[in-house]
Every structure is written in structure tokens, then in C-alpha cells.
Enzyme design. Structure first.
Site, short mmCIF file in Angstrom:
data_model
loop_
_atom_site.label_atom_id
_atom_site.label_comp_id
_atom_site.label_asym_id
_atom_site.label_seq_id
_atom_site.Cartn_x
_atom_site.Cartn_y
_atom_site.Cartn_z
CB SER A 48 -0.70 0.26 1.18
OG SER A 48 -0.15 0.13 2.46
CB THR B 62 -0.43 0.24 -3.89
OG1 THR B 62 -0.05 -0.10 -3.31
CG2 THR B 62 -0.04 2.10 -3.75
CE1 TYR B 63 -3.61 -1.53 1.26
CE2 TYR B 63 -2.82 -2.52 -0.50
CZ TYR B 63 -3.58 -3.07 0.97
OH TYR B 63 -2.50 -3.80 2.11
N GLY C 40 5.75 -1.97 2.07
CA GLY C 40 5.62 -3.82 1.37
C GLY C 40 6.48 -3.36 -0.32
CB ALA C 41 6.32 -5.05 -3.66
CB ALA C 42 4.59 0.17 -3.57
#
Length: 116
Positions: free
Chosen positions: A25, A57-58, A73-75
């Protein structure tokens, strides 16, 4: 026919943090979210002006008036704190709504305070 259009954007926000050890996110200052009509859990596009990355993403609500723009996270691997980003939301509009629609554009300063 329904078509997808720009609904709103936060223009040239500064990334304040990148937290790899969080579950996905982007955390956005709640005041910026309200100004841009972006809701928690909504899907957004992130465009990193510094490195050209574009990804989805959100949104998670951040502390109001904190200036927080944190990729999680991954972002978090796609940005660096200090990068300038554009955060974009979209809407599906029908033929009757298209001509009446004007996107909301929130322009911020280097501290993510609303300028316009």
C-alpha cells in the site's frame, strides 16, 4: 458506454518514507486524501517523477496534517524518500457525466502541504 477518466491527483508529493516490512500500500496524510477525494482502500496509480516508475497500489489513511506519503511493502522498492510522486485516482463515467466532469488536482509544496 462507460469510459475511465482522471478523477483526482495529488501532484508532486514528496515521499517521506518507504517501509519494506509492511504489508503493501501507500499511506497518505488524511488531509491530502480528503482534498483529493481519495478514499482508504482505493486503488491508485503512483508515478515517480525521479525514476520514471509507474505502479498501482491501494491507499491507507495516514495521520491528518502529517505530510505523510509512505510507500509500503513491495512498492517501497520502487521509490526513495525524497522522490517526487504523482498519486492518481480514476473514475468510470457514462456519456452523461463526461462533459460535466472536472478532475480534482491537489498541488503540494515540498513538505506536502496544500498549495492549490
Amino acid at each position: 458506454m462507460i469510459q475511465e477518466f482522471l478523477y483526482s491527483k495529488i501532484h508532486r508529493a514528496t515521499v517521506t518514507d518507504a517501509n519494506l516490512n509492511y504489508v503493501g500500500s501507500i499511506t497518505i496524510d488524511e488531509s491530502l486524501m480528503k482534498a483529493a477525494k481519495i478514499r482508504e482502500w482505493q486503488k491508485v496509480d503512483i508515478l515517480d517523477i525521479n525514476n520514471g516508475e509507474r505502479f498501482q497500489t491501494y491507499v491507507i489513511k495516514g495521520e491528518p496534517n502529517s505530510g505523510c506519503i509512505c510507500l509500503n511493502g513491495a512498492a517501497a522498492r520502487k521509490v526513495q524518500p525524497g522522490d517526487k510522486v504523482i498519486i492518481i485516482s480514476y473514475a468510470y463515467l457514462n456519456e452523461n457525466e463526461i462533459d460535466k466532469h472536472t478532475p480534482t488536482v491537489v498541488i503540494v509544496d515540498d513538505n506536502n502541504k496544500i498549495v492549490k
